[in-house]
Enzyme design. Structure first.
Site, short mmCIF file in Angstrom:
data_model
loop_
_atom_site.label_atom_id
_atom_site.label_comp_id
_atom_site.label_asym_id
_atom_site.label_seq_id
_atom_site.Cartn_x
_atom_site.Cartn_y
_atom_site.Cartn_z
CG ASP A 156 -5.88 1.97 -7.75
OD1 ASP A 156 -5.67 1.76 -6.96
OD2 ASP A 156 -7.27 2.90 -6.49
CD GLU A 200 -3.46 -0.67 0.10
OE1 GLU A 200 -2.41 -0.22 -1.05
OE2 GLU A 200 -3.75 -1.70 0.67
C1 GAF Z 1 -5.04 4.41 -3.95
C2 GAF Z 1 -4.29 5.26 -5.36
F1 GAF Z 1 -5.36 5.32 -6.46
C3 GAF Z 1 -3.40 4.70 -5.83
O1 GAF Z 1 -2.90 4.46 -6.52
C4 GAF Z 1 -2.30 3.22 -4.24
O2 GAF Z 1 -0.96 4.73 -4.56
C5 GAF Z 1 -3.24 3.25 -3.53
O3 GAF Z 1 -3.76 4.73 -3.40
C6 GAF Z 1 -2.87 3.23 -2.49
O4 GAF Z 1 -1.79 1.83 -2.51
O5 GAF Z 1 -5.75 3.54 -4.55
#
Ligand code: GAF
Length: 331
Positions: A138, A16
């Site tokens: 994502d 994360e």
């Molecule tokens: C959000 C962001 F869009 C992703 O790119 C990622 O950084 C995530 O938070 C955290 O892991 O979903």
């Protein structure tokens, strides 16, 4: 011509806030999705029958702009969006909207682009048009998901590989129902703090750091990257005890070092420990509300969900498995 495209949401198993630090992530696409259906029209006209994100048309126009910048000749279209993804649950409803729109525009233009290029331009749309300095996770997983598999992505080289999730493990998502207002400003702040920490440590990005020298943000990124690789190994060897320990350590690191958890997420993780069949639990996604991911023995998933709902009545719980990435949808 194919005029209907689906794009799924995602759940991140571990890794994360590592994507914008050139690190490792391990997301899976899920069965909740957005579908875009288009027909030629005299002028651009977008509608939605579900409950779209606030100012959702900005996401679509952002994608259109990125495609035009790449000389994709998009004709005027009526596009209708429908979605089963909850908003603000940390399951990437915005990436699903962007990717479904991109596939519709590209098909209508009679064009083709590689999936990774589509992921990048959707990410770019979110950064430029929506103002969230997100990484690529994502949009990547919405396009590259595979049924029954999580995807290990190296966010620096963009090399990825599928990692099978054992058949008898269910992905149980528990949405806390809260989304704190500071989520996107805090997200951008974390991104800036990581850039500063990398500069202080004299590395190109925190992916390259080995000693955090007391900086808690850097410590989270360094330890989280190594947890992703250990987690992949534990999935491959079906070492459930390690899966659970790594998820617990990830949650604590996000709570204490990275400071993106909140009371509701911490409670949901704690309650999961009281429910039958739990292998591991942690917050998933950007944080400040949204959902937890629980790996649960599949034959106890129903009992797990019922018990968790007793303990946290406002929770919305989804029992799911990893799903395929975006593509054409039959009518
Ligand atoms: C959000 C962001 F869009 C992703 O790119 C990622 O950084 C995530 O938070 C955290 O892991 O979903």
């Amino acid at each position: 011509m194919q005029n209907r495209f689906r794009a799924p949401g995602r759940v991140n198993l571990i890794g994360e806030h590592t994507d914008y630090n050139d690190g490792f992530v391990l997301p899976a696409a899920i069965h909740l999705e957005t579908i875009a259906t288009f027909t030629p029209a005299p002028a651009m006209n977008w509608t939605s029958s579900s409950n779209p994100p606030e100012a959702w048309q900005r996401y679509v126009s952002g994608v259109e702009k990125q495609l035009r910048r790449r000389a994709v000749p998009i004709p005027p279209l009526a596009i209708h969006f429908e979605s089963t993804l909850p908003l603000g649950a940390g399951l990437s409803s915005s990436a699903a909207l962007e990717v479904s729109a991109a596939l519709a525009f590209i098909a209508a233009a009679g064009f083709e682009l590689p999936p990774m290029e589509i992921a990048r331009l959707c990410q770019q749309a979110e950064i430029e048009t929506v103002g969230l300095g997100c990484g690529i996770m994502d949009q990547f997983i919405s396009l590259h998901g595979r049924a029954g598999q999580a995807m290990l992505l190296d966010c620096r080289s963009l090399a990825f590989e599928a990692v099978a999730i054992p058949e008898d493990i269910a992905l149980v998502i528990a949405d806390t129902g809260v989304k704190h207002a500071l989520a996107s400003s805090e997200y951008n702040t974390r991104r800036a703090e990581c850039a500063e920490a990398a500069q202080y440590l004299g590395v190109q990005s925190l992916r390259d750091a080995t000693d955090p020298r007391g900086n808690p943000r850097a410590r989270h990124i360094i330890t989280e990257n190594s947890r992703v690789l250990a987690f992949v190994e534990a999935l491959r060897t079906n070492d459930r005890r390690s899966l659970g320990q790594l998820m617990a350590a990830s949650h604590l690191s996000l709570k204490n070092d990275y400071q993106v958890s909140c009371l509701e997420l911490d409670m949901m993780v704690e309650y999961a420990g009281l429910c039958p069949g739990l292998i591991g639990a942690r917050m998933t996604g950007g944080g400040f509300g949204g959902s937890t991911i629980n790996l649960v023995e599949a034959d106890q998933a129903q009992a797990f969900a019922e018990r968790l709902r007793d303990l946290y009545p406002a929770a919305t719980i989804y029992i799911t498995k990893a799903a395929n990435g975006a593509g054409p949808q039959s009518p």
